[in-house]
Write a protein that holds these residues in place. Structure first.
Motif, PDB file in Angstrom:
ATOM      1  N   ALA A 192       1.020  -1.347  -0.099  1.00  0.00           N
ATOM      2  CA  ALA A 192       0.084   0.313  -0.036  1.00  0.00           C
ATOM      3  C   ALA A 192       0.957   1.169  -0.020  1.00  0.00           C
ATOM      4  O   ALA A 192       1.420   1.408   1.162  1.00  0.00           O
ATOM      5  CB  ALA A 192      -1.065  -0.040   1.215  1.00  0.00           C
ATOM      6  N   THR A 271      -0.699   5.020   7.096  1.00  0.00           N
ATOM      7  CA  THR A 271      -0.152   3.885   7.590  1.00  0.00           C
ATOM      8  C   THR A 271      -0.672   2.967   8.660  1.00  0.00           C
ATOM      9  O   THR A 271      -0.688   1.998   8.668  1.00  0.00           O
ATOM     10  CB  THR A 271       1.455   4.300   8.142  1.00  0.00           C
ATOM     11  OG1 THR A 271       2.082   5.064   7.084  1.00  0.00           O
ATOM     12  CG2 THR A 271       2.473   3.066   8.267  1.00  0.00           C
ATOM     13  N   CYS A 274      -3.776   1.460   7.542  1.00  0.00           N
ATOM     14  CA  CYS A 274      -3.807   0.132   7.181  1.00  0.00           C
ATOM     15  C   CYS A 274      -3.347  -1.004   8.049  1.00  0.00           C
ATOM     16  O   CYS A 274      -3.818  -2.120   7.707  1.00  0.00           O
ATOM     17  CB  CYS A 274      -2.588   0.346   5.903  1.00  0.00           C
ATOM     18  SG  CYS A 274      -2.693   1.246   4.595  1.00  0.00           S
ATOM     19  N   ARG A 277      -6.481  -2.189   9.360  1.00  0.00           N
ATOM     20  CA  ARG A 277      -7.360  -2.893   8.281  1.00  0.00           C
ATOM     21  C   ARG A 277      -6.787  -4.213   7.956  1.00  0.00           C
ATOM     22  O   ARG A 277      -7.819  -5.161   8.188  1.00  0.00           O
ATOM     23  CB  ARG A 277      -7.169  -2.287   6.863  1.00  0.00           C
ATOM     24  CG  ARG A 277      -8.052  -1.017   6.858  1.00  0.00           C
ATOM     25  CD  ARG A 277      -9.585  -1.116   6.844  1.00  0.00           C
ATOM     26  NE  ARG A 277     -10.181   0.112   6.770  1.00  0.00           N
ATOM     27  CZ  ARG A 277     -10.657   0.751   5.840  1.00  0.00           C
ATOM     28  NH1 ARG A 277     -10.652   0.393   4.786  1.00  0.00           N
ATOM     29  NH2 ARG A 277     -11.254   2.167   5.971  1.00  0.00           N
ATOM     30  N   LEU A 314      -7.061  -2.311   1.229  1.00  0.00           N
ATOM     31  CA  LEU A 314      -6.168  -1.050   1.321  1.00  0.00           C
ATOM     32  C   LEU A 314      -6.278  -0.239   0.408  1.00  0.00           C
ATOM     33  O   LEU A 314      -6.282   1.031   0.633  1.00  0.00           O
ATOM     34  CB  LEU A 314      -4.571  -1.789   1.303  1.00  0.00           C
ATOM     35  CG  LEU A 314      -4.257  -2.841   2.439  1.00  0.00           C
ATOM     36  CD1 LEU A 314      -2.954  -3.303   2.173  1.00  0.00           C
ATOM     37  CD2 LEU A 314      -4.443  -2.398   3.899  1.00  0.00           C
ATOM     38  N   VAL A 317      -8.536   2.358   1.754  1.00  0.00           N
ATOM     39  CA  VAL A 317      -8.215   3.365   3.041  1.00  0.00           C
ATOM     40  C   VAL A 317      -7.785   4.527   2.568  1.00  0.00           C
ATOM     41  O   VAL A 317      -7.024   4.872   1.663  1.00  0.00           O
ATOM     42  CB  VAL A 317      -6.900   2.718   3.863  1.00  0.00           C
ATOM     43  CG1 VAL A 317      -6.397   3.569   4.821  1.00  0.00           C
ATOM     44  CG2 VAL A 317      -7.140   1.254   4.123  1.00  0.00           C
ATOM     45  N   VAL A 320      -4.139   6.210   0.782  1.00  0.00           N
ATOM     46  CA  VAL A 320      -3.495   5.248   0.052  1.00  0.00           C
ATOM     47  C   VAL A 320      -3.476   5.726  -1.600  1.00  0.00           C
ATOM     48  O   VAL A 320      -4.448   6.026  -1.822  1.00  0.00           O
ATOM     49  CB  VAL A 320      -4.143   3.727   0.285  1.00  0.00           C
ATOM     50  CG1 VAL A 320      -3.454   2.815  -0.745  1.00  0.00           C
ATOM     51  CG2 VAL A 320      -3.874   3.408   1.723  1.00  0.00           C
ATOM     52  N   VAL A 323      -1.956   0.530  -5.057  1.00  0.00           N
ATOM     53  CA  VAL A 323      -1.912  -0.570  -4.265  1.00  0.00           C
ATOM     54  C   VAL A 323      -1.137  -1.692  -5.051  1.00  0.00           C
ATOM     55  O   VAL A 323      -1.652  -1.497  -6.607  1.00  0.00           O
ATOM     56  CB  VAL A 323      -3.065  -1.386  -3.694  1.00  0.00           C
ATOM     57  CG1 VAL A 323      -2.726  -2.667  -3.069  1.00  0.00           C
ATOM     58  CG2 VAL A 323      -3.463  -0.432  -2.483  1.00  0.00           C
TER      59      VAL A 323
END
Ligand code: DP6
Length: 336
Positions: A192, A271, A274, A277, A314, A317, A320, A323
């Motif tokens: 991510a 961060t 993530c 999650r 991710l 989020v 982010v 990915v």
């Protein structure tokens, strides 16, 4: 570089191009026992990632100056100095004084915010040594790459790799070796990307600061135990055991930095989100384990069957940027 037992092979003047992939550390390297030789305070274990590569090409010739291009542009300080200090090591080992033309090209997509010095110095080790007429075996290439960047010692090899701390003051036993080839265990690393900005504190400076942290001795003391657990988990293809010890290693590394003065904090809000999650997914049965390097990106080790769900979670989020999902990658190789 004494003891590398070089064999002369190629003609001076011929350009050599090599490519290496980045790697993600599962048991982290975070501290040095010798800064001049770039020897680590602890061993480390990583996974080389496919598709995130740097290509280096080098020729030695009759020019009057060294000529270095990074991604098509003349290299500027501090990168130029670091690159040329590395080329000087190779010249000294090969006993030549010829000027170098060095080019590096990064295949790590722009803006993914992943440091590529491991892939850069692994590919430079092979390209510059061959161009200088040396034919180094993989362990000697690993020792050479280490002088450019510690984590580059591991990118010489594909798959799961261990870089040994070594005990010799000259560092000749501080080399990496492969634990499993890329095809031996099919796992995924979901990355991510939280920020593509250059990190405010480099790994090198971060390690210096961390060494004065009150938690640093405990970090170093526990490394052998973590390495033993990770080595066993890799041999047994036990993803949960590997994931748990990798997560533990990463959080301990960051705890050392948090306790330093001034504190080192590489994480951003996304961060942390993530991480939560990934932990929430794990509660629900989608198993992934996080690791974080000297930056805000979150990398998640998981089974191929779970990668899609983790990547989707991710991507959702806030903060982010993108990915990526990576498979195990190969070690350094010469390009035609
Ligand atoms: C957090 O290899 O970039 O990624 O040897 O000073 O060039 P130097 O450091 P570098 O440090 C990598 C630190 C890390 C952990 C790891 O890759 O093991």
């Amino acid at each position: 570089m004494k003891g590398l037992e070089p064999h002369r092979s190629t003609m001076l003047g011929a350009a050599t191009t090599a490519r290496a992939n980045v790697n993600v550390a599962l048991i982290k390297y975070w501290g040095k026992r010798d800064a001049a030789l770039n020897l680590p305070a602890t061993g480390s274990i990583s996974l080389t990632l496919d598709g995130l590569w740097v290509e280096a090409s080098c020729a030695f010739g009759a020019g009057s100056n060294d000529d270095c291009l990074i991604d098509g542009r003349p290299a500027v300080e501090p990168d130029r100095g670091r690159l040329l200090r590395f080329v000087d090591l190779v010249r000294a080992e090969a006993g030549i004084e010829a000027k170098a033309a060095v080019r590096t090209t990064s295949g790590v997509p722009n803006g993914v915010g992943l440091a590529s010095s491991a892939a850069a110095f692994a590919s430079l080790a092979l390209a510059t040594s061959r161009a200088a007429g040396l034919r180094l075996e993989a362990p000697a290439l690993s020792a050479l790459a280490r002088r450019g960047s510690g984590s580059a010692a591991r990118s010489i090899f594909g798959g799961f790799v261990e870089w040994h701390r070594g005990a010799r003051p000259d560092g000749l036993d501080s080399i990496a070796e492969p634990l499993l080839a890329p095809s031996d265990w099919d796992v995924r690393v979901v990355v991510a990307v939280v920020s593509s900005a250059r990190k405010p504190v480099s790994s090198r400076d971060g390690m210096k600061r961390a060494a004065a942290s009150p938690l640093y001795p405990a970090w170093v003391d526990a490394a052998e135990r973590d390495l033993t657990i990770a080595r066993g988990a890799i041999a047994a293809r036990d993803l949960e055991a590997l994931g748990l010890v990798a997560e533990h290693s990463a959080f301990k590394m960051h705890a050392v930095g948090l306790a330093a003065r001034p504190p080192l904090l590489y994480w951003l809000a996304a961060t942390i989100e993530c991480v939560h999650r990934v932990w929430a997914l794990r509660e629900e049965g989608t198993r992934g384990w996080v690791t974080i390097d000297a930056g805000p990106q979150v990398k998640v080790l998981c089974d191929p069957a779970d990668a899609h769900r983790i990547a989707a979670a991710l991507a959702d989020v806030p903060g982010v940027e993108r990915v990526l999902t990576c498979t195990p990658g190969a070690g350094v190789e010469v390009r035609a």
